[in-house]
Design an enzyme around this catalytic site. Structure first.
Site, PDB file in Angstrom:
ATOM      1  N   GLU A   1      -0.878  -9.217  -0.535  1.00 40.64           N
ATOM      2  CA  GLU A   1      -2.304  -9.423  -0.214  1.00 40.64           C
ATOM      3  C   GLU A   1      -3.149  -9.433  -1.491  1.00 40.64           C
ATOM      4  O   GLU A   1      -4.092 -10.213  -1.614  1.00 40.64           O
ATOM      5  CB  GLU A   1      -2.779  -8.342   0.764  1.00 40.64           C
ATOM      6  CG  GLU A   1      -2.178  -8.533   2.153  1.00 40.64           C
ATOM      7  CD  GLU A   1      -2.459  -7.380   3.091  1.00 40.64           C
ATOM      8  OE1 GLU A   1      -2.085  -6.238   2.750  1.00 40.64           O
ATOM      9  OE2 GLU A   1      -3.046  -7.602   4.160  1.00 40.64           O
TER      10      GLU A   1
ATOM     11  N   GLU B   1       4.389  -5.328   7.330  1.00 44.21           N
ATOM     12  CA  GLU B   1       3.634  -4.284   8.038  1.00 44.21           C
ATOM     13  C   GLU B   1       4.102  -4.050   9.470  1.00 44.21           C
ATOM     14  O   GLU B   1       4.145  -2.913   9.934  1.00 44.21           O
ATOM     15  CB  GLU B   1       2.133  -4.625   8.032  1.00 44.21           C
ATOM     16  CG  GLU B   1       1.437  -4.349   6.709  1.00 44.21           C
ATOM     17  CD  GLU B   1       1.508  -5.506   5.725  1.00 44.21           C
ATOM     18  OE1 GLU B   1       2.311  -6.448   5.930  1.00 44.21           O
ATOM     19  OE2 GLU B   1       0.756  -5.472   4.729  1.00 44.21           O
TER      20      GLU B   1
ATOM     21  N   ALA C   1       0.871  -1.179   0.000  1.00 43.53           N
ATOM     22  CA  ALA C   1       0.000   0.000   0.000  1.00 43.53           C
ATOM     23  C   ALA C   1       0.904   1.224   0.000  1.00 43.53           C
ATOM     24  O   ALA C   1       2.050   1.152   0.468  1.00 43.53           O
ATOM     25  CB  ALA C   1      -0.869  -0.021   1.246  1.00 43.53           C
TER      26      ALA C   1
ATOM     27  N   GLY D   1       0.426  -4.946   0.925  1.00 42.91           N
ATOM     28  CA  GLY D   1      -0.774  -4.955   0.076  1.00 42.91           C
ATOM     29  C   GLY D   1      -0.543  -5.630  -1.269  1.00 42.91           C
ATOM     30  O   GLY D   1      -1.494  -6.124  -1.881  1.00 42.91           O
TER      31      GLY D   1
HETATM   32  N1  COA Z   1       4.588   3.053  -0.569  1.00 42.84           N
HETATM   33  C1  COA Z   1       4.992   4.225  -1.108  1.00 42.84           C
HETATM   34  N2  COA Z   1       6.091   4.331  -1.839  1.00 42.84           N
HETATM   35  C2  COA Z   1       6.849   3.242  -2.025  1.00 42.84           C
HETATM   36  C3  COA Z   1       6.482   1.989  -1.490  1.00 42.84           C
HETATM   37  C4  COA Z   1       5.295   1.924  -0.732  1.00 42.84           C
HETATM   38  N3  COA Z   1       4.853   0.781  -0.205  1.00 42.84           N
HETATM   39  N4  COA Z   1       7.430   1.093  -1.836  1.00 42.84           N
HETATM   40  C5  COA Z   1       8.330   1.751  -2.558  1.00 42.84           C
HETATM   41  N5  COA Z   1       7.999   3.048  -2.687  1.00 42.84           N
HETATM   42  C6  COA Z   1       8.701   4.111  -3.403  1.00 42.84           C
HETATM   43  C7  COA Z   1       9.910   4.613  -2.627  1.00 42.84           C
HETATM   44  O1  COA Z   1       9.530   5.549  -1.648  1.00 42.84           O
HETATM   45  C8  COA Z   1      10.733   5.212  -3.736  1.00 42.84           C
HETATM   46  O2  COA Z   1      10.173   6.460  -4.083  1.00 42.84           O
HETATM   47  P1  COA Z   1      11.133   7.759  -4.307  1.00 42.84           P
HETATM   48  O3  COA Z   1      12.026   7.361  -5.454  1.00 42.84           O
HETATM   49  O4  COA Z   1      10.183   8.853  -4.655  1.00 42.84           O
HETATM   50  O5  COA Z   1      11.886   7.944  -3.046  1.00 42.84           O
HETATM   51  C9  COA Z   1      10.468   4.278  -4.907  1.00 42.84           C
HETATM   52  O6  COA Z   1       9.249   3.598  -4.609  1.00 42.84           O
HETATM   53  C10 COA Z   1      11.545   3.240  -5.112  1.00 42.84           C
HETATM   54  O7  COA Z   1      11.717   2.533  -3.878  1.00 42.84           O
HETATM   55  P2  COA Z   1      13.139   2.341  -3.147  1.00 42.84           P
HETATM   56  O8  COA Z   1      12.873   2.121  -1.700  1.00 42.84           O
HETATM   57  O9  COA Z   1      14.059   3.468  -3.514  1.00 42.84           O
HETATM   58  O10 COA Z   1      13.648   1.009  -3.846  1.00 42.84           O
HETATM   59  P3  COA Z   1      14.668  -0.067  -3.258  1.00 42.84           P
HETATM   60  O11 COA Z   1      15.005  -0.959  -4.366  1.00 42.84           O
HETATM   61  O12 COA Z   1      15.774   0.619  -2.526  1.00 42.84           O
HETATM   62  O13 COA Z   1      13.822  -0.870  -2.150  1.00 42.84           O
HETATM   63  C11 COA Z   1      11.879  -2.036  -1.322  1.00 42.84           C
HETATM   64  C12 COA Z   1      12.747  -1.666  -2.538  1.00 42.84           C
HETATM   65  C13 COA Z   1      10.646  -2.747  -1.827  1.00 42.84           C
HETATM   66  C14 COA Z   1      12.677  -2.944  -0.374  1.00 42.84           C
HETATM   67  C15 COA Z   1      11.485  -0.730  -0.558  1.00 42.84           C
HETATM   68  O14 COA Z   1      10.951   0.178  -1.496  1.00 42.84           O
HETATM   69  C16 COA Z   1      10.462  -0.935   0.527  1.00 42.84           C
HETATM   70  O15 COA Z   1      10.800  -1.427   1.593  1.00 42.84           O
HETATM   71  N6  COA Z   1       9.202  -0.527   0.288  1.00 42.84           N
HETATM   72  C17 COA Z   1       8.154  -0.587   1.262  1.00 42.84           C
HETATM   73  C18 COA Z   1       7.644  -2.001   1.438  1.00 42.84           C
HETATM   74  C19 COA Z   1       6.576  -2.064   2.498  1.00 42.84           C
HETATM   75  O16 COA Z   1       6.813  -1.849   3.666  1.00 42.84           O
HETATM   76  N7  COA Z   1       5.356  -2.365   2.059  1.00 42.84           N
HETATM   77  C20 COA Z   1       4.245  -2.547   2.937  1.00 42.84           C
HETATM   78  C21 COA Z   1       3.456  -1.312   3.052  1.00 42.84           C
HETATM   79  S1  COA Z   1       2.082  -1.536   4.131  1.00 42.84           S
END
Ligand code: COA
Length: 258
Positions: free
Chosen positions: A115, A135, A66, A112
């Site tokens: 999910e 989460e 999400a 999400g």
């Molecule tokens: N919500 C909002 N934005 C998200 C996102 C999310 N769930 N997951 C990734 N993004 C965005 C990042 O903020 C980043 O945006 P920016 O370039 O404007 O800063 C972009 O997507 C790229 O992500 P980034 O974190 O730079 O990539 P990465 O390869 O370093 O890491 C992940 C990848 C998936 C490990 C990392 O993005 C992450 O942990 N995301 C969140 C996962 C999460 O907790 N999801 C559950 C949400 S309830």
């Protein structure tokens, strides 16, 4: 249909929905959830479509969760509403579609994202896919059905570990867990989805939708799935597809379903 966050492509009996926010790793914001609902609804009404494939755009993510930026400031009430509306509008909606939905997990499927994949009827993954419910690392719990569907698919113990550690598992581990049915290369992921879809499309879509209702009944509170199966089985005998399927078998020819 004009969408900003998703792409919809139809080819004969197959519809492909691509979640298209690659710069945000296809994170599910409110607008994307609404667009997905509209697209699934429209496709469900199009009786020429027999199978839907759901995938993320780019090579990195199916859906990375999400959109955290949209709910970081939410109150208790807003948090509850987010989960309730999301579950009704998208996750439960997809699970209960009569058209089979295959999740093609082409990268991160987190929170999400996993999910959503779990709400699909089944899942396949590319080797680079990573899956998890992170989460609790954000101080929240899965809210789009993850605490319910993950134990259904992988068992309570593995689900508890995945949720509590907030860790990610690989595509091969996910296959081992029963979370995905097949693992293939990135290039072969869509061709594999299409191959499975072509096998599904040969069969009676009326019977398939009845089978989806019967299988899902097993997971509904207060519903006896065996009774639902008996009713759906009986109803099948009144369909044109049943007449065509059985007649074709007896005439030693391939059935022609609508
Ligand atoms: N919500 C909002 N934005 C998200 C996102 C999310 N769930 N997951 C990734 N993004 C965005 C990042 O903020 C980043 O945006 P920016 O370039 O404007 O800063 C972009 O997507 C790229 O992500 P980034 O974190 O730079 O990539 P990465 O390869 O370093 O890491 C992940 C990848 C998936 C490990 C990392 O993005 C992450 O942990 N995301 C969140 C996962 C999460 O907790 N999801 C559950 C949400 S309830």
């Amino acid at each position: 249909m004009n969408f900003k966050n998703i792409l919809v492509k139809k080819n004969s009996y197959l519809a492909q929905i691509t979640i298209n926010r690659p710069k945000k790793l296809n994170a599910l914001n409110k607008a994307t959830i609404e667009e997905l609902h509209s697209a699934f609804k429209e496709i469900e009404e199009d009786k020429t479509i027999k199978v839907i494939v759901l995938i993320g755009s780019g090579e990195k993510a199916f859906v990375a969760g999400a959109d955290i930026s949209e709910f970081a400031h939410f109150s208790v009430e807003e948090g509850g509403k987010l989960a309730r509306i999301g579950q009704e509008m998208l996750f439960n909606f997809v699970e209960n579609l009569s058209t089979p939905v295959i999740a093609a997990i082409n990268g991160f499927a987190l929170g999400g994202g996993l999910e959503l994949a779990m709400a699909c009827h089944f899942r396949i993954a590319s080797v680079n896919a990573k899956m998890g419910l992170p989460e609790v690392s954000l101080g929240v719990i899965p809210g789009y059905g993850g605490t319910q569907r993950l134990p259904q698919l992988v068992g309570k113990g593995k689900a508890m570990e995945m949720i509590m550690t907030a860790g990610m598992i690989t595509a091969d581990e996910a296959k081992d867990y029963g979370l995905v049915n097949h693992v293939t290369s990135q290039e072969e992921l869509l061709p594999l989805a299409e191959k499975i879809a072509s096998k599904i499309a040969r069969n009676s879509s009326v019977a398939i939708s009845a089978a989806i209702r019967a299988v899902n009944a097993n997971f509904e509170d207060g519903v006896n799935g065996f009774n639902v199966e008996i009713d759906e089985f009986g109803d099948s005998f009144g369909t044109d597809d049943f007449k065509e399927g059985t007649t074709a078998f007896l005439e030693k020819r391939k059935p022609k379903f609508n």
